[in-house]
Design a protein around this motif. Sequence first.
Motif, PDB file in Angstrom:
ATOM      1  N   LEU A 258       0.790  -1.288  -0.375  1.00 55.50           N
ATOM      2  CA  LEU A 258      -0.140   0.150   0.070  1.00 55.50           C
ATOM      3  C   LEU A 258       0.929   0.909   0.408  1.00 55.50           C
ATOM      4  O   LEU A 258       0.538   2.400  -0.778  1.00 55.50           O
ATOM      5  N   LYS A 259       2.243   1.284   0.815  1.00 55.65           N
ATOM      6  CA  LYS A 259       2.760   2.714   0.435  1.00 55.65           C
ATOM      7  C   LYS A 259       3.808   2.461  -0.687  1.00 55.65           C
ATOM      8  O   LYS A 259       3.513   3.605  -1.507  1.00 55.65           O
ATOM      9  N   ALA A 260       3.508   1.581  -1.570  1.00 56.28           N
ATOM     10  CA  ALA A 260       4.840   1.174  -3.193  1.00 56.28           C
ATOM     11  C   ALA A 260       3.864   1.984  -3.736  1.00 56.28           C
ATOM     12  O   ALA A 260       3.377   1.617  -5.264  1.00 56.28           O
ATOM     13  N   THR A 261       2.665   2.678  -3.105  1.00 56.95           N
ATOM     14  CA  THR A 261       1.323   2.747  -4.554  1.00 56.95           C
ATOM     15  C   THR A 261       1.539   4.127  -4.954  1.00 56.95           C
ATOM     16  O   THR A 261       2.362   5.600  -4.307  1.00 56.95           O
ATOM     17  N   SER A 262       1.347   4.299  -6.236  1.00 57.51           N
ATOM     18  CA  SER A 262       0.920   5.604  -6.832  1.00 57.51           C
ATOM     19  C   SER A 262       0.292   5.402  -7.590  1.00 57.51           C
ATOM     20  O   SER A 262       0.245   4.933  -8.842  1.00 57.51           O
ATOM     21  N   PHE A 263      -0.884   6.431  -7.626  1.00 56.85           N
ATOM     22  CA  PHE A 263      -2.206   6.991  -9.100  1.00 56.85           C
ATOM     23  C   PHE A 263      -2.478   8.403  -8.824  1.00 56.85           C
ATOM     24  O   PHE A 263      -2.164   8.802  -8.826  1.00 56.85           O
ATOM     25  N   GLN A 264      -2.234   8.014 -10.544  1.00 55.31           N
ATOM     26  CA  GLN A 264      -2.794   9.281 -11.086  1.00 55.31           C
ATOM     27  C   GLN A 264      -4.397   9.230 -11.807  1.00 55.31           C
ATOM     28  O   GLN A 264      -4.658   8.129 -12.771  1.00 55.31           O
ATOM     29  N   ILE A 265      -5.176  10.372 -11.233  1.00 54.46           N
ATOM     30  CA  ILE A 265      -6.528  10.205 -11.485  1.00 54.46           C
ATOM     31  C   ILE A 265      -7.311  11.117 -12.281  1.00 54.46           C
ATOM     32  O   ILE A 265      -6.873  12.281 -11.269  1.00 54.46           O
ATOM     33  N   SER A 266      -7.729  11.058 -12.710  1.00 60.69           N
ATOM     34  CA  SER A 266      -8.564  11.986 -13.876  1.00 60.69           C
ATOM     35  C   SER A 266     -10.271  11.822 -13.427  1.00 60.69           C
ATOM     36  O   SER A 266     -10.278  10.938 -14.212  1.00 60.69           O
ATOM     37  N   SER A 267     -10.694  12.344 -12.637  1.00 59.45           N
ATOM     38  CA  SER A 267     -12.011  12.756 -13.131  1.00 59.45           C
ATOM     39  C   SER A 267     -12.572  13.416 -13.034  1.00 59.45           C
ATOM     40  O   SER A 267     -12.408  14.955 -12.735  1.00 59.45           O
ATOM     41  N   PRO A 268     -14.189  13.512 -13.457  1.00 64.98           N
ATOM     42  CA  PRO A 268     -15.147  14.883 -13.995  1.00 64.98           C
ATOM     43  C   PRO A 268     -15.575  15.375 -12.762  1.00 64.98           C
ATOM     44  O   PRO A 268     -15.355  16.387 -12.932  1.00 64.98           O
ATOM     45  N   ARG A 269     -15.296  14.845 -11.327  1.00 63.76           N
ATOM     46  CA  ARG A 269     -15.593  15.444 -10.306  1.00 63.76           C
ATOM     47  C   ARG A 269     -14.886  16.107  -9.788  1.00 63.76           C
ATOM     48  O   ARG A 269     -14.708  17.347  -8.630  1.00 63.76           O
ATOM     49  N   HIS A 270     -13.176  15.558  -9.549  1.00 63.04           N
ATOM     50  CA  HIS A 270     -12.887  16.303  -8.647  1.00 63.04           C
ATOM     51  C   HIS A 270     -11.116  16.665  -9.968  1.00 63.04           C
ATOM     52  O   HIS A 270      -9.558  16.881  -9.240  1.00 63.04           O
TER      53      HIS A 270
END
Length: 393
Positions: A258-270
Amino acid sequence: MSSLKNAAQKHIDELVKSGLSHEEAALQAAKAVYAAATAFPGVQSEAFIAVAIAESSKIDFDAPTPGPTASATAQSSVPKKKRTVIEQLDEAVKARQQPELFGATGSGMNKVAMSPLDSIAAKVAERKEIEKMDRIISEMTQMELSLFDIAPWDDDLRVIPNDWGRSAVFTVRNKGQKRRAYDNELIYHYNKAVEIHYTGIELRADDDELVWQQILEYAKHSAIGVHVYFTLYQLLTDVGWHINPFYYKRALACINRLKATSFQISSPRHSRIKGLSLVKEFDIVKDEKTNRSVCQIELSTHLVVLFANDHYSKVIWVKYRALSPTARRMFDYFVTHKTPFPLKLETFRLICGSQSTRAKKWAEQTRDACKELEDALLVQKAWVEKDSIYTIR
């Protein structure tokens, strides 16, 4: 290039003096620079509008709209209730798209059909939104607000962001299969408007999902960005695992993944979230009072964005943690919808991140998961008919 940049800056200054806001001036300058740049073959216009985009960072997000009429001023004389930081966060998430910049609402925009000027306007608006979000989160941190202030839930419940419940962030692949390593790969999401790119080791519903949800429980009353402490014994007990060396090792492996995670998130919400880790910091330290080893964890402050505007769902922990991975992923999807539409078997397979290649076997596995949810009284009814899954909450 420098002459065009100087011209853009001069244009912005003149427009601001004439009464335009920084935002309007930046957009007008961007249009002018684009027109100038396209007059020269081979010139990349986006490089010349950097100053216009940078100018948008000066916008006062809470400043009133200029130029009200006298009657409007009289009507607005009644004092308004000051917005809380949490309300501002919700508003920032809701108001991702700027209709006054696009000329239409975000949901109606066709990305393929966007003109270069629309693209410029979108970049200005996106930067503004990201900066506003960062400022609000900074205020929340200074005020020592907690995740519970954003997304309150009872102690017998756990929570999951709706985007996580509708995507393949947590998989149900066979325990005997080695976990995949992802390198900025696109994770399947039920809503094509949401893009989640992931870097890290594969996360599974069988263990990583449960451990993360329990860590959120430990952290929910602590100020955002503050260290949280718990023992591995406490974690194993709360997750429902046996107390032995095998599960101690398994819990530690989950936290490290869980520590070694990296998320790039593109969403209409934010808009966009970049470099989000499900666990920002993790260490084993000595408790000065008991002299025992404890887990010290810090969560990313930007996690609150996943839960803002009630965009999360609650599950009954004792029942939820006892589910098989496939049934848990099915319930993740169901619980994030008030009235779930029929779900294609193939779509559910993608949400699970399953590598099953036999349609008949996957249908049987899905039927077993439906019965499991019914037996646990988590749904009134769930069944497979032809190539779809149906449920009554």
